[in-house]
Design an enzyme around this catalytic site. Sequence first.
Site, PDB file in Angstrom:
ATOM      1  N   ASP A   1      -2.693  -2.733   2.052  1.00  8.18           N
ATOM      2  CA  ASP A   1      -2.419  -4.060   2.286  1.00  8.18           C
ATOM      3  C   ASP A   1      -2.603  -4.887   0.842  1.00  8.18           C
ATOM      4  O   ASP A   1      -2.882  -5.775   0.631  1.00  8.18           O
ATOM      5  CB  ASP A   1      -3.544  -4.823   2.799  1.00  8.18           C
ATOM      6  CG  ASP A   1      -3.784  -4.432   4.499  1.00  8.18           C
ATOM      7  OD1 ASP A   1      -2.796  -3.803   4.757  1.00  8.18           O
ATOM      8  OD2 ASP A   1      -4.687  -4.872   5.230  1.00  8.18           O
TER       9      ASP A   1
ATOM     10  N   HIS B   1      -6.585  -7.460  -2.729  1.00  4.93           N
ATOM     11  CA  HIS B   1      -6.942  -7.606  -1.325  1.00  4.93           C
ATOM     12  C   HIS B   1      -8.558  -7.320  -1.045  1.00  4.93           C
ATOM     13  O   HIS B   1      -9.052  -8.055  -0.430  1.00  4.93           O
ATOM     14  CB  HIS B   1      -5.953  -6.725  -0.293  1.00  4.93           C
ATOM     15  CG  HIS B   1      -6.459  -6.881   1.216  1.00  4.93           C
ATOM     16  ND1 HIS B   1      -6.047  -8.047   1.850  1.00  4.93           N
ATOM     17  CD2 HIS B   1      -6.678  -5.902   2.022  1.00  4.93           C
ATOM     18  CE1 HIS B   1      -6.264  -7.761   3.028  1.00  4.93           C
ATOM     19  NE2 HIS B   1      -6.853  -6.640   3.368  1.00  4.93           N
TER      20      HIS B   1
ATOM     21  N   HIS C   1     -11.519  -1.859   5.434  1.00  4.20           N
ATOM     22  CA  HIS C   1     -11.173  -3.029   6.375  1.00  4.20           C
ATOM     23  C   HIS C   1     -11.054  -2.066   7.829  1.00  4.20           C
ATOM     24  O   HIS C   1     -10.586  -0.997   7.977  1.00  4.20           O
ATOM     25  CB  HIS C   1     -10.203  -3.860   6.202  1.00  4.20           C
ATOM     26  CG  HIS C   1     -10.356  -4.943   5.361  1.00  4.20           C
ATOM     27  ND1 HIS C   1      -9.300  -5.810   4.825  1.00  4.20           N
ATOM     28  CD2 HIS C   1     -11.569  -5.609   4.831  1.00  4.20           C
ATOM     29  CE1 HIS C   1      -9.918  -6.666   4.089  1.00  4.20           C
ATOM     30  NE2 HIS C   1     -11.200  -6.507   4.027  1.00  4.20           N
TER      31      HIS C   1
ATOM     32  N   ASP D   1      -9.407  -2.330  10.487  1.00  2.00           N
ATOM     33  CA  ASP D   1      -8.253  -2.176  11.118  1.00  2.00           C
ATOM     34  C   ASP D   1      -7.608  -0.964  10.173  1.00  2.00           C
ATOM     35  O   ASP D   1      -6.497  -0.534  10.625  1.00  2.00           O
ATOM     36  CB  ASP D   1      -7.364  -3.296  11.119  1.00  2.00           C
ATOM     37  CG  ASP D   1      -7.179  -3.824   9.861  1.00  2.00           C
ATOM     38  OD1 ASP D   1      -7.823  -3.789   8.816  1.00  2.00           O
ATOM     39  OD2 ASP D   1      -6.009  -4.500   9.907  1.00  2.00           O
ATOM     40  N   HIS D   2      -8.345  -0.378   9.199  1.00  2.95           N
ATOM     41  CA  HIS D   2      -7.715   0.800   8.712  1.00  2.95           C
ATOM     42  C   HIS D   2      -8.544   2.157   8.659  1.00  2.95           C
ATOM     43  O   HIS D   2      -8.024   3.039   8.402  1.00  2.95           O
ATOM     44  CB  HIS D   2      -7.210   0.373   7.022  1.00  2.95           C
ATOM     45  CG  HIS D   2      -6.194  -0.681   6.908  1.00  2.95           C
ATOM     46  ND1 HIS D   2      -5.040  -0.334   6.349  1.00  2.95           N
ATOM     47  CD2 HIS D   2      -6.329  -2.002   6.981  1.00  2.95           C
ATOM     48  CE1 HIS D   2      -4.163  -1.312   6.509  1.00  2.95           C
ATOM     49  NE2 HIS D   2      -4.986  -2.301   6.856  1.00  2.95           N
TER      50      HIS D   2
ATOM     51  N   HIS E   1       1.084  -3.215   7.481  1.00  6.63           N
ATOM     52  CA  HIS E   1       1.051  -4.225   8.875  1.00  6.63           C
ATOM     53  C   HIS E   1       2.650  -4.508   9.096  1.00  6.63           C
ATOM     54  O   HIS E   1       3.635  -4.395   8.036  1.00  6.63           O
ATOM     55  CB  HIS E   1       0.494  -5.420   8.439  1.00  6.63           C
ATOM     56  CG  HIS E   1      -0.977  -5.325   8.503  1.00  6.63           C
ATOM     57  ND1 HIS E   1      -1.641  -5.552   9.667  1.00  6.63           N
ATOM     58  CD2 HIS E   1      -2.044  -4.857   7.585  1.00  6.63           C
ATOM     59  CE1 HIS E   1      -2.904  -5.191   9.233  1.00  6.63           C
ATOM     60  NE2 HIS E   1      -3.080  -4.740   8.184  1.00  6.63           N
TER      61      HIS E   1
ATOM     62  N   HIS F   1      -8.498   1.291   2.155  1.00  2.00           N
ATOM     63  CA  HIS F   1      -9.479   0.302   1.856  1.00  2.00           C
ATOM     64  C   HIS F   1     -10.343   0.400   2.800  1.00  2.00           C
ATOM     65  O   HIS F   1     -10.220   1.049   4.105  1.00  2.00           O
ATOM     66  CB  HIS F   1      -9.071  -0.704   1.338  1.00  2.00           C
ATOM     67  CG  HIS F   1      -8.079  -1.449   2.581  1.00  2.00           C
ATOM     68  ND1 HIS F   1      -6.882  -1.084   2.986  1.00  2.00           N
ATOM     69  CD2 HIS F   1      -8.583  -2.822   3.299  1.00  2.00           C
ATOM     70  CE1 HIS F   1      -6.328  -2.144   3.693  1.00  2.00           C
ATOM     71  NE2 HIS F   1      -7.385  -2.889   4.012  1.00  2.00           N
TER      72      HIS F   1
END
Length: 255
Positions: A133, A114, A58, A60-61, A171, A56
């Site tokens: 996530d 998400h 975001h 942080d990915h 995570h 996805h």
Amino acid sequence: MPVDLITLPCLADNYAYLLKDRASPSVALVDAPEAAPILAALAERGWRLDEIWLTHHHADHIQGVAEIVAATGARVTGAAADAHRLPPLDRALRPGDRFPFAGETVEVLDAPGHTRGHIAFSVPGAGLVFTGDSLMAGGCGRLFEGSPAEMWGTLTRLAALDPGTLVCSGHEYTASNLRFAVALEPANQELIFRQEAVAEARRMGRPTVPSRLSDELSTNPFLRADLPSLRAAVGMPDAPAAEVFAEIRARKDRF
């Protein structure tokens, strides 16, 4: 298993995953939270990265993608629906698409909730699913863009995979997820045992992912919203499972 799997801690609590085909030099990376630990792991093993699979959009990915591509020339795979907010894609896929890796077929699963364009990568022959996530160890992702009904649909699809599947999520949230789960099901002995095992793993500095889908089915409240015990725990004995899930998710957000 036809691949070697490496779980890489990144940032404060993210994970990326490296898959190495045992029969060839092919290596894939799932998500790219930051470049440095991923490039270091590749160099340490003498591996050449061929592919990056993104779950996805975001940051942080995906924020390590540009640096990793510059260093390795890896091809980037992601959701066609999210191409406008992912790094440039060499392969844009839709749920239901399939592609080969390590002599196995990788299946692209629809995983909204998400985020709207979230996907998961299932490798049935290797017993792996990369869920980002969506489904997480002991929990599920927050509903930033999708609806409770969408996330419940995602979790239902993932729950239908082989129970022996390793769930590779994004995570290190397991300990906090299980504290919430125990608050809902304090008499669930499998859950209590898992909580103790997770606490020991963290004391030893070990990741708590991947997790076994069978363990998620017996301890993760977000997969169990269709069970009478969870319906009773939230005071909704006759409610549809999607509504029970929505209540559990709302309680976790306040926990």
